[in-house]
Scaffold this motif. Structure first.
Motif, PDB file in Angstrom:
ATOM      1  N   ASN A  31       0.825  -1.210   0.000  1.00 22.22           N
ATOM      2  CA  ASN A  31       0.000   0.000   0.000  1.00 22.22           C
ATOM      3  C   ASN A  31       0.857   1.258   0.000  1.00 22.22           C
ATOM      4  OD1 ASN A  31      -2.418  -1.319  -0.013  1.00 22.22           O
ATOM      5  ND2 ASN A  31      -2.680  -1.292   2.215  1.00 22.22           N
ATOM      6  N   THR A  32       1.870   1.257   0.877  1.00 29.35           N
ATOM      7  CA  THR A  32       2.728   2.437   0.991  1.00 29.35           C
ATOM      8  C   THR A  32       3.343   2.769  -0.354  1.00 29.35           C
ATOM      9  OG1 THR A  32       3.247   1.728   3.223  1.00 29.35           O
ATOM     10  CG2 THR A  32       4.617   3.457   2.299  1.00 29.35           C
ATOM     11  N   VAL A  33       3.901   1.760  -1.001  1.00 26.08           N
ATOM     12  CA  VAL A  33       4.586   2.001  -2.265  1.00 26.08           C
ATOM     13  C   VAL A  33       3.593   2.473  -3.330  1.00 26.08           C
ATOM     14  CG1 VAL A  33       5.861   0.905  -4.141  1.00 26.08           C
ATOM     15  CG2 VAL A  33       6.461   0.419  -1.771  1.00 26.08           C
ATOM     16  N   VAL A  34       2.436   1.796  -3.419  1.00 32.97           N
ATOM     17  CA  VAL A  34       1.447   2.176  -4.436  1.00 32.97           C
ATOM     18  C   VAL A  34       0.970   3.607  -4.196  1.00 32.97           C
ATOM     19  CG1 VAL A  34      -0.898   1.758  -5.262  1.00 32.97           C
ATOM     20  CG2 VAL A  34       0.682  -0.143  -4.952  1.00 32.97           C
ATOM     21  N   ILE A  35       0.614   3.898  -2.934  1.00 34.02           N
ATOM     22  CA  ILE A  35       0.124   5.242  -2.610  1.00 34.02           C
ATOM     23  C   ILE A  35       1.173   6.289  -2.947  1.00 34.02           C
ATOM     24  CG2 ILE A  35      -0.414   6.780  -0.684  1.00 34.02           C
ATOM     25  CD1 ILE A  35      -1.894   4.407   0.591  1.00 34.02           C
ATOM     26  N   ALA A  36       2.411   6.025  -2.510  1.00 33.77           N
ATOM     27  CA  ALA A  36       3.467   7.012  -2.725  1.00 33.77           C
ATOM     28  C   ALA A  36       3.690   7.238  -4.216  1.00 33.77           C
ATOM     29  CB  ALA A  36       4.749   6.570  -2.048  1.00 33.77           C
ATOM     30  N   LEU A  37       3.759   6.153  -4.982  1.00 34.22           N
ATOM     31  CA  LEU A  37       4.051   6.300  -6.411  1.00 34.22           C
ATOM     32  C   LEU A  37       2.931   7.043  -7.139  1.00 34.22           C
ATOM     33  CD1 LEU A  37       5.683   2.920  -7.480  1.00 34.22           C
ATOM     34  CD2 LEU A  37       6.722   5.192  -7.382  1.00 34.22           C
ATOM     35  N   SER A  80     -10.607   5.206   1.211  1.00 31.30           N
ATOM     36  CA  SER A  80     -10.148   4.109   0.359  1.00 31.30           C
ATOM     37  C   SER A  80      -8.735   4.424  -0.098  1.00 31.30           C
ATOM     38  CB  SER A  80     -11.058   4.005  -0.862  1.00 31.30           C
ATOM     39  OG  SER A  80     -10.969   5.194  -1.613  1.00 31.30           O
ATOM     40  N   LEU A  81      -8.145   3.448  -0.777  1.00 31.78           N
ATOM     41  CA  LEU A  81      -6.802   3.653  -1.311  1.00 31.78           C
ATOM     42  C   LEU A  81      -6.784   4.875  -2.243  1.00 31.78           C
ATOM     43  CD1 LEU A  81      -4.312   1.930  -0.755  1.00 31.78           C
ATOM     44  CD2 LEU A  81      -4.642   0.874  -2.996  1.00 31.78           C
ATOM     45  N   GLY A  82      -7.786   4.935  -3.104  1.00 33.84           N
ATOM     46  CA  GLY A  82      -7.879   6.048  -4.040  1.00 33.84           C
ATOM     47  C   GLY A  82      -7.994   7.383  -3.321  1.00 33.84           C
ATOM     48  N   GLY A  83      -8.791   7.398  -2.249  1.00 31.00           N
ATOM     49  CA  GLY A  83      -8.963   8.620  -1.483  1.00 31.00           C
ATOM     50  C   GLY A  83      -7.648   9.102  -0.885  1.00 31.00           C
ATOM     51  N   ILE A  84      -6.890   8.162  -0.312  1.00 30.06           N
ATOM     52  CA  ILE A  84      -5.600   8.528   0.284  1.00 30.06           C
ATOM     53  C   ILE A  84      -4.672   9.088  -0.793  1.00 30.06           C
ATOM     54  CG2 ILE A  84      -3.579   7.654   1.507  1.00 30.06           C
ATOM     55  CD1 ILE A  84      -5.392   5.525   2.731  1.00 30.06           C
ATOM     56  N   ILE A  85      -4.653   8.406  -1.933  1.00 33.68           N
ATOM     57  CA  ILE A  85      -3.787   8.851  -3.027  1.00 33.68           C
ATOM     58  C   ILE A  85      -4.167  10.267  -3.462  1.00 33.68           C
ATOM     59  CG2 ILE A  85      -3.322   8.491  -5.490  1.00 33.68           C
ATOM     60  CD1 ILE A  85      -3.461   5.472  -4.896  1.00 33.68           C
ATOM     61  N   PHE A  86      -5.471  10.487  -3.608  1.00 31.43           N
ATOM     62  CA  PHE A  86      -5.957  11.789  -4.070  1.00 31.43           C
ATOM     63  C   PHE A  86      -5.557  12.904  -3.106  1.00 31.43           C
ATOM     64  CE2 PHE A  86      -9.490  14.901  -4.018  1.00 31.43           C
ATOM     65  CZ  PHE A  86      -9.305  15.430  -5.274  1.00 31.43           C
ATOM     66  N   VAL A  87      -5.844  12.707  -1.820  1.00 28.06           N
ATOM     67  CA  VAL A  87      -5.569  13.769  -0.854  1.00 28.06           C
ATOM     68  C   VAL A  87      -4.057  14.002  -0.724  1.00 28.06           C
ATOM     69  CG1 VAL A  87      -5.785  14.483   1.538  1.00 28.06           C
ATOM     70  CG2 VAL A  87      -7.699  13.393   0.400  1.00 28.06           C
ATOM     71  N   LEU A  88      -3.273  12.932  -0.680  1.00 27.15           N
ATOM     72  CA  LEU A  88      -1.820  13.108  -0.600  1.00 27.15           C
ATOM     73  C   LEU A  88      -1.303  13.815  -1.844  1.00 27.15           C
ATOM     74  CD1 LEU A  88      -0.389   9.843   0.950  1.00 27.15           C
ATOM     75  CD2 LEU A  88      -0.168  12.157   1.814  1.00 27.15           C
ATOM     76  N   GLY A  89      -1.886  13.467  -2.983  1.00 26.29           N
ATOM     77  CA  GLY A  89      -1.479  14.118  -4.222  1.00 26.29           C
ATOM     78  C   GLY A  89      -1.675  15.621  -4.139  1.00 26.29           C
ATOM     79  N   ILE A  90      -2.828  16.043  -3.639  1.00 23.13           N
ATOM     80  CA  ILE A  90      -3.093  17.478  -3.487  1.00 23.13           C
ATOM     81  C   ILE A  90      -2.103  18.113  -2.518  1.00 23.13           C
ATOM     82  CG2 ILE A  90      -4.739  19.181  -2.610  1.00 23.13           C
ATOM     83  CD1 ILE A  90      -6.946  17.434  -3.554  1.00 23.13           C
ATOM     84  N   CYS A  91      -1.879  17.426  -1.406  1.00 20.65           N
ATOM     85  CA  CYS A  91      -1.013  17.998  -0.370  1.00 20.65           C
ATOM     86  C   CYS A  91       0.400  18.248  -0.885  1.00 20.65           C
ATOM     87  CB  CYS A  91      -0.932  17.070   0.836  1.00 20.65           C
ATOM     88  SG  CYS A  91      -2.478  16.955   1.703  1.00 20.65           S
ATOM     89  N   ASN A  92       0.863  17.428  -1.832  1.00 26.46           N
ATOM     90  CA  ASN A  92       2.265  17.528  -2.235  1.00 26.46           C
ATOM     91  C   ASN A  92       2.501  18.334  -3.497  1.00 26.46           C
ATOM     92  OD1 ASN A  92       3.177  16.089  -0.044  1.00 26.46           O
ATOM     93  ND2 ASN A  92       2.798  14.135  -1.044  1.00 26.46           N
ATOM     94  N   ILE A  93       1.425  18.878  -4.078  1.00 20.14           N
ATOM     95  CA  ILE A  93       1.621  19.712  -5.274  1.00 20.14           C
ATOM     96  C   ILE A  93       2.622  20.843  -5.013  1.00 20.14           C
ATOM     97  CG2 ILE A  93       0.492  21.326  -6.851  1.00 20.14           C
ATOM     98  CD1 ILE A  93      -1.975  19.562  -6.705  1.00 20.14           C
ATOM     99  N   PRO A  94       2.510  21.550  -3.862  1.00 18.16           N
ATOM    100  CA  PRO A  94       3.431  22.672  -3.659  1.00 18.16           C
ATOM    101  C   PRO A  94       4.903  22.266  -3.683  1.00 18.16           C
ATOM    102  CG  PRO A  94       1.672  22.761  -2.054  1.00 18.16           C
ATOM    103  CD  PRO A  94       1.516  21.470  -2.776  1.00 18.16           C
ATOM    104  N   LEU A  95       5.213  21.062  -3.225  1.00 19.98           N
ATOM    105  CA  LEU A  95       6.621  20.639  -3.206  1.00 19.98           C
ATOM    106  C   LEU A  95       7.179  20.601  -4.620  1.00 19.98           C
ATOM    107  CD1 LEU A  95       6.544  17.703  -0.634  1.00 19.98           C
ATOM    108  CD2 LEU A  95       7.481  19.984  -0.317  1.00 19.98           C
ATOM    109  N   VAL A  96       6.430  19.986  -5.540  1.00 22.25           N
ATOM    110  CA  VAL A  96       6.897  19.901  -6.920  1.00 22.25           C
ATOM    111  C   VAL A  96       6.874  21.288  -7.555  1.00 22.25           C
ATOM    112  CG1 VAL A  96       6.570  18.785  -9.140  1.00 22.25           C
ATOM    113  CG2 VAL A  96       5.922  17.605  -7.047  1.00 22.25           C
ATOM    114  N   TYR A  97       5.806  22.020  -7.293  1.00 24.62           N
ATOM    115  CA  TYR A  97       5.669  23.352  -7.882  1.00 24.62           C
ATOM    116  C   TYR A  97       6.853  24.235  -7.495  1.00 24.62           C
ATOM    117  CZ  TYR A  97       3.920  28.038  -8.667  1.00 24.62           C
ATOM    118  OH  TYR A  97       3.794  29.343  -9.070  1.00 24.62           O
ATOM    119  N   LEU A  98       7.147  24.281  -6.203  1.00 20.93           N
ATOM    120  CA  LEU A  98       8.197  25.192  -5.722  1.00 20.93           C
ATOM    121  C   LEU A  98       9.563  24.831  -6.285  1.00 20.93           C
ATOM    122  CD1 LEU A  98       7.438  25.916  -1.984  1.00 20.93           C
ATOM    123  CD2 LEU A  98       7.569  27.531  -3.858  1.00 20.93           C
TER     124      LEU A  98
END
Lengths: 575, 345
Positions: free
Chosen positions: A58-64, A137-155
């Motif tokens: 799960n960790t790897v899938v979510i992170a990727l 759900s797995l998808g939900g975690i992925i979605f929210v984490l994805g949003i949270c980390n946009i600034p890291l890539v953006y910056l």
């Protein structure tokens, strides 16, 4: 003189080892201990459990997947903001960066308020036969984490893009490349190391993140490594701590390996160095197209950030959870509860105390360390920087465990608020060291020499020259520490005891016990608190920076707003 | 074949960067655009390259419209090469890859690999980089970097070469030797060259024609000799030839300097300057004597330059520069008289 210096260095090294390295050592030791002796039994036991394998998977899938999501959006908006002739860029940037200062659990909560089983959005989706969307759900975690980390890539991406000289593009255009081909063949290739670096940061942040999987994964029993460690650590059992330690070591190895890859990539790339960022537009759209792109961009982020927050605010005024909005269901009772409940008040006080103390101590130690690092030489500072980076790179939940093992050996710390202060300092010090170093790099040693020549003593020099010059930048780089420690949840979820609960942990408890509306109301207060703190620091910066003190770098950059400045500091801090 | 620029203007907001520039540049001509920084010369080059759209006016190559406010042929379809002051090399590509880059475009998809290789080898040969073809930009010196940029610019044999202060980032010695290389490339390719610079010596040395610009306007266009010997504006005189501009009254071919009763004969000064009551005299056209019929002054500065000595002479509050041979040696604060050398022709 020389002998005394040696003594200081030795004392410094010993302190760093005791505060930073021994805890980690104890953690590794704990992971190897079984019964009376040592061995790899804990690891073997872990891998026999199918839940471990699932957690790792799960960790790897979510992170990727969530890294892919944040990279795609982060890079896209970095390109838009850096190159296109859009207006309202400040608004767009603010929206893109909002998840950076809003803690991930507030974002999670705001999304759960939008996507409640019987909520408006799901009602609409059901009508469209798209089915209810379940955030737990797995998808939900992925979605929210994805949003949270946009600034890291953006910056990480946006400034690199601005620093790519326009002539590099023009040379390609003159060589026969079209505009879009140039964008892909020149700009994207030049920015690739930065984009990769940003994605690795996002990946690490996913591995590290505890609150999102804790809020969404624990109720749905989707284990990831960080929540799995938490469950093991707070669970009872003869060797629950040993197993948690073993898991922690596994997670840390992955995280540190990721950090090292990033550093390796960053070092290897061939970059044209130290070019002034170019803020003017490079790609020109006509007015209609420009407006369209602007509004699509702003709408996307309004939907991602603001709508959930507003929805959460609305929901926080509801008496009963999960009902349709109606005047009958409106009340202030959630807020009344928050303002009268002694536990909540206590948590707010604790968090404020913790964050202010952490900030103050970090500024003192961090600035002193930065000064030592740049002007003096010494093993102690280098060791400190290395160790502080290490404790920042390993996941928070792992650090929390290490802190328990270490500080429980010293009477009076474990169970009190001091263990939290120790943990926060260990965690966040590197941010201030980096921020202060960046601030100090702008001050040429000749300024100090001039002060010496003019006959000022050391104290006078600090008071009259360095403090005014450093004040603004140092303060704005401590903003990240302030916000992070004010809303911190991972460390406190393990380290806090009955009287020392923090804001984050209290929200977590409300959510876990099903008091969703109170969690919404508290999250609204947190957002207000953050905005207030942010504004306060901005004000402080402007007051000090606006009058006369300008470091040489700032003179050259002209009228940059302090808002941009704070973001720049943040970016310097995370890199 | 010619590049025709007609009434070209460019505004940035309310700032006028370029104002009503017209010139026709012949096939294979080497045109130097010379002016101080901020005079609009780089803007003109960027407009010619298609990196900017003009506010008014047009650029035509033969009968093809290149630029106008309504229509702008994209850069990549203009068949041009460009060299920048900052070299603009791509840090991730080797020397050979730089030269190869223009050949990777669709236009050259049908050219076979052997032919491409031959072209690359030839281009690298012509700039003397054959042995460094696998180096990356950060492993090259400034001069080598600019040669890579030149090779990249000429590989497709473009009709027009745009050069934006290509030698400004190089040290003095190298500048002189690179001038020769650029002249060689001009002869070899026969391309029309638009060369922007703020260095008048560079322009005088290389150009077929020069265009002097100031504040977005054209001051004077002409061959190096015309510009140097017969400046038409005070700015051109001072900027290119370092002329001293004496004030006084003209009476046909006679000039009476205002602060002294000196009188000079001159038949070459153009009418424009005469109307402004100016008489341009180059520092090397003066002689310094102890006594005589000329402008009196006091030596305020002296720089020994080996071949000659540069004097600053204060003539009634107006500074005048004189280049005198080393045998005419005067000290600071000497009171002297400036007379004009007789023209030999």
């Amino acid at each position: 003189m020389k002998k005394r210096n040696l003594l200081y260095q030795a004392l410094g090294c010993a302190a760093v080892v005791f505060l930073f390295l021994v805890p980690l050592f104890r953690l590794v030791l704990m992971s190897l201990s079984q019964g009376g002796g040592y061995g790899f039994g804990n690891y073997a036991a872990l891998f026999e459990d199918s839940r471990t394998i699932r957690a790792i998977g799960n960790t790897v899938v979510i992170a990727l997947v969530s890294t892919l999501l944040s990279t795609a959006l982060g890079v896209l908006f970095a390109f838009l903001n850096a190159y296109w002739n859009l207006k309202r860029k400040k608004l767009l940037e603010l929206l893109v960066l909002a998840p950076f200062i809003i803690p991930s659990y507030v974002i999670t909560i705001s999304w759960t308020s939008v996507l409640t089983g019987s909520g408006e959005l799901n009602r609409v989706l059901r009508l469209l036969h798209l089915g209810p969307v379940n955030l737990y759900s797995l998808g939900g975690i992925i979605f929210v984490l994805g949003i949270c980390n946009i600034p890291l890539v953006y910056l990480t991406t946006v400034n690199t893009l601005r620093k790519i000289p326009r002539e590099l593009e023009w040379a390609a255009r003159a060589a026969g490349c079209g505009r879009w081909e140039t964008l892909f063949r020149i700009d994207l290739v030049q920015a690739a190391p930065a984009i990769l670096g940003g994605s690795v940061l996002a990946f690490l942040s996913c591995m590290d993140n505890f609150s999102v999987p804790a809020f969404l994964g624990i109720p749905a029993s989707i284990p990831v490594l960080s929540t799995y460690i938490y469950e093991k650590a707070i669970g009872f059992g003869p060797d629950s701590f040993s197993l948690a330690s073993a898991l922690s070591v596994l997670l840390s190895v992955v995280a540190v390996a990721g950090s090292l890859t990033m550093t390796a990539f960053a070092g290897k790339s061939r970059q044209t160095d130290s070019i002034r960022p170019d803020f003017s537009a490079r790609i020109f759209l006509n007015q209609t197209a420009r407006r369209r792109v602007e509004w699509i961009g702003i709408t996307v982020f309004l939907l991602l950030d603001l709508v959930p927050l507003l929805n959460m605010t609305a929901a926080s005024f509801q008496k009963i959870y999960g009902q349709r909005f109606s005047p009958a269901n409106l009340s202030f009772q959630n807020y009344r509860f928050l303002f009268t409940n002694s536990g909540v008040l206590n948590a707010v006080c604790n968090s404020l105390f913790l964050s202010l103390t952490t900030c103050a101590v970090c500024i003192l130690i961090g600035t002193a360390a930065a000064y030592q690092k740049l002007r003096g030489k010494g093993a102690a500072v280098r060791l400190l920087e290395f160790c502080a980076s290490l404790t920042y790179a390993i996941p928070g939940i792992v650090l929390a465990l290490a802190m328990i093992f270490h500080w429980s050996k010293i009477p009076g710390v474990y169970g009190s608020i001091w263990i939290l202060i120790a943990a926060y300092l260990t965690r966040y010090l590197i941010l201030q060291i980096k921020g202060s170093t960046a601030a100090m790099l702008c001050i040429h040693p000749s300024l100090e020499e001039a002060a010496h020549v003019a006959g000022g003593g050391k104290i006078r020099m600090w008071k009259k020259i360095l403090t005014p010059l450093l004040f603004r930048q140092t303060l704005s780089s401590s903003l990240l520490i302030f916000v992070s420690s004010l809303t911190e949840m991972t460390l406190s979820s393990i380290l806090a005891s009955a009287g020392t609960k923090t804001i984050g942990l209290t929200v977590f408890n409300f959510q876990q016990s099903g008091d969703y509306n109170i969690a919404y109301a508290f999250s609204v207060l947190i957002v207000i608190l953050i905005l207030f703190g942010y504004g306060l620091i901005q004000y402080g910066c402007r007051e000090s920076g606006g009058k006369k003190e300008r470091s040489p770098e700032h003179d050259a950059e002209g009228t940059r707003s302090s808002h941009k400045d704070a973001l720049k500091r943040m970016e310097e801090s995370i890199l | 074949m010619s590049l025709r620029i007609t009434h070209l203007s460019k505004l940035y907001g309310k700032n006028i960067a370029l104002s009503d520039v017209s010139i026709e540049i012949g096939d294979g001509e080497f045109l130097c655009i010379l002016g101080p920084s901020g005079c609009g010369k780089t803007t003109l080059l960027r407009l010619a390259g298609g990196f900017e759209t003009p506010s008014s006016g047009s650029i035509l190559l033969n009968d093809t419209l290149y630029s106008s406010p309504e229509q702008c042929l994209p850069v990549e379809r203009r068949n041009l090469g460009m060299v920048f002051q900052s070299f603009a090399l791509w840090p991730n590509m080797t020397v050979r890859q730089h030269a190869e880059f223009p050949l990777l475009r669709k236009k050259y998809a049908r050219m076979d690999a052997a032919e491409k290789n031959r072209l690359i080898d030839q281009a690298l040969e012509s700039v003397g980089l054959s042995t460094l073809s696998d180096r990356y930009p950060d492993e090259l010196s400034g001069g080598q970097k600019q040669r890579v940029a030149l090779a990249r610019a000429i590989i497709t044999r473009p009709k027009i070469l745009l050069m934006d202060e290509p030698l400004s980032a190089l040290d003095a010695e190298l500048k002189i030797s690179m001038r020769k290389e650029i002249q060689d490339i001009h002869r070899m390719t026969g391309a029309t060259i638009l060369y922007v610079t703020h260095d008048q010596n560079e322009a005088l040395a290389m150009a077929d024609r020069m265009m002097i610009m100031k504040n977005g306007r054209v001051e004077q266009i002409g061959t190096p000799e015309e510009i140097y010997l017969h400046p038409r504006t005070a700015f051109t005189a001072a900027f290119v030839g370092k002329y001293n501009l004496l004030r006084g009254i003209w009476d046909h071919d006679r000039f009476y300097e205002e602060s002294s009763n000196a009188c000079f004969h001159d038949r070459t000064t153009c009418s424009e300057l005469k109307e402004q009551n100016l008489f341009p005299v180059r520092p090397d056209q003066f002689r310094i004597v102890k006594q005589g019929d000329g402008i009196e002054g006091k030596i305020t500065n002296r720089q020994y330059c080996g071949r000659e000595i540069h004097y600053s002479v204060d003539c009634s509050g107006r500074p005048v520069t004189v280049y005198a041979p080393v045998r005419e040696d005067y000290d600071l604060n000497d009171t002297v008289v400036l007379i004009k050398k007789e023209e030999t022709d």
